[in-house]
Design a protein around this motif. Structure first.
Motif, PDB file in Angstrom:
ATOM      1  N   LYS A 109       0.831  -1.204   0.000  1.00 46.71           N
ATOM      2  CA  LYS A 109       0.000   0.000   0.000  1.00 46.71           C
ATOM      3  C   LYS A 109       0.864   1.251   0.000  1.00 46.71           C
ATOM      4  O   LYS A 109       0.570   2.230  -0.673  1.00 46.71           O
ATOM      5  CB  LYS A 109      -0.914   0.018   1.229  1.00 46.71           C
ATOM      6  CG  LYS A 109      -2.112  -0.884   1.127  1.00 46.71           C
ATOM      7  CD  LYS A 109      -2.984  -0.667   2.346  1.00 46.71           C
ATOM      8  CE  LYS A 109      -4.206  -1.558   2.289  1.00 46.71           C
ATOM      9  NZ  LYS A 109      -5.060  -1.363   3.472  1.00 46.71           N
ATOM     10  N   ASP A 111       3.881   1.577  -1.234  1.00 45.37           N
ATOM     11  CA  ASP A 111       4.431   1.731  -2.582  1.00 45.37           C
ATOM     12  C   ASP A 111       3.399   2.351  -3.513  1.00 45.37           C
ATOM     13  O   ASP A 111       3.713   3.228  -4.314  1.00 45.37           O
ATOM     14  CB  ASP A 111       4.889   0.384  -3.137  1.00 45.37           C
ATOM     15  CG  ASP A 111       6.082  -0.188  -2.393  1.00 45.37           C
ATOM     16  OD1 ASP A 111       6.829   0.596  -1.788  1.00 45.37           O
ATOM     17  OD2 ASP A 111       6.254  -1.425  -2.431  1.00 45.37           O
ATOM     18  N   ARG A 112       2.164   1.887  -3.411  1.00 43.61           N
ATOM     19  CA  ARG A 112       1.097   2.403  -4.276  1.00 43.61           C
ATOM     20  C   ARG A 112       0.839   3.880  -3.995  1.00 43.61           C
ATOM     21  O   ARG A 112       0.668   4.673  -4.905  1.00 43.61           O
ATOM     22  CB  ARG A 112      -0.183   1.568  -4.055  1.00 43.61           C
ATOM     23  CG  ARG A 112      -1.350   2.007  -4.859  1.00 43.61           C
ATOM     24  CD  ARG A 112      -1.085   1.835  -6.328  1.00 43.61           C
ATOM     25  NE  ARG A 112      -2.205   2.369  -7.059  1.00 43.61           N
ATOM     26  CZ  ARG A 112      -2.247   2.486  -8.354  1.00 43.61           C
ATOM     27  NH1 ARG A 112      -1.235   2.070  -9.082  1.00 43.61           N
ATOM     28  NH2 ARG A 112      -3.280   2.986  -8.952  1.00 43.61           N
ATOM     29  N   ARG A 113       0.822   4.253  -2.725  1.00 46.13           N
ATOM     30  CA  ARG A 113       0.611   5.665  -2.377  1.00 46.13           C
ATOM     31  C   ARG A 113       1.757   6.526  -2.892  1.00 46.13           C
ATOM     32  O   ARG A 113       1.542   7.645  -3.359  1.00 46.13           O
ATOM     33  CB  ARG A 113       0.475   5.808  -0.856  1.00 46.13           C
ATOM     34  CG  ARG A 113      -0.818   5.268  -0.333  1.00 46.13           C
ATOM     35  CD  ARG A 113      -0.939   5.531   1.165  1.00 46.13           C
ATOM     36  NE  ARG A 113      -2.037   4.744   1.687  1.00 46.13           N
ATOM     37  CZ  ARG A 113      -1.922   3.812   2.623  1.00 46.13           C
ATOM     38  NH1 ARG A 113      -0.741   3.547   3.149  1.00 46.13           N
ATOM     39  NH2 ARG A 113      -2.975   3.149   3.032  1.00 46.13           N
ATOM     40  N   ASP A 116       1.133   7.032  -6.571  1.00 46.33           N
ATOM     41  CA  ASP A 116       0.057   7.993  -6.805  1.00 46.33           C
ATOM     42  C   ASP A 116       0.538   9.407  -6.521  1.00 46.33           C
ATOM     43  O   ASP A 116       0.244  10.344  -7.261  1.00 46.33           O
ATOM     44  CB  ASP A 116      -1.156   7.665  -5.937  1.00 46.33           C
ATOM     45  CG  ASP A 116      -1.890   6.419  -6.421  1.00 46.33           C
ATOM     46  OD1 ASP A 116      -1.679   6.030  -7.591  1.00 46.33           O
ATOM     47  OD2 ASP A 116      -2.649   5.830  -5.627  1.00 46.33           O
TER      48      ASP A 116
END
Length: 129
Positions: A109, A111-113, A116
């Motif tokens: 999560k 990494d994803r943030r 983004d």
């Protein structure tokens, strides 16, 4: 000598069947024309081989009687592949390893943030111009 056998003899392919498949897929050209596996090659022909995302270019100097050792390959062909082709392959390898190491699994999560946030930051920089 057949082009598939020639490429096998000068060690561009591990087996003749792999060289034949490359010809059938259109990865081999002789003097600018796509080559079928049965195409004959003669001294002086220009052969282009697309293998592992590199376009090898070589000139046939002589036809070997059978598969030759790695030290004797230069007797039968002259490799004219530009050095930047190998540099391009190195850049592709490095770009794949840039973000995540192989085998580390899916992004977390966090990494994803971070991804983004990076995309939004790039869009904000464009607006300031």
């Amino acid at each position: 000598m057949r082009i598939d056998k020639y490429l096998w003899c000068v060690r561009y392919y591990k087996t003749r069947s792999i060289a034949t498949q490359a010809c059938q897929k259109g990865h081999i050209t002789v003097n600018g024309q796509q080559a079928k596996p049965s195409r004959e090659v003669f001294p002086g022909d220009k052969v282009a081989v697309r293998k592992d995302q590199i376009n090898y270019t070589l000139t046939v100097l002589d036809v070997p009687p059978n598969r030759v050792g790695p030290k004797l390959v230069d007797i039968y062909r002259k490799d004219e592949t530009p050095a930047e082709a190998f540099g391009h392959l190195e850049m592709l390898r490095l770009s794949k390893e840039h973000y995540r190491a192989k085998g580390t699994g899916r992004p977390t999560k966090k990494d994803r943030r971070d991804l983004d946030g990076y995309e939004i930051g790039a869009a904000d920089d464009d607006l300031d111009l």
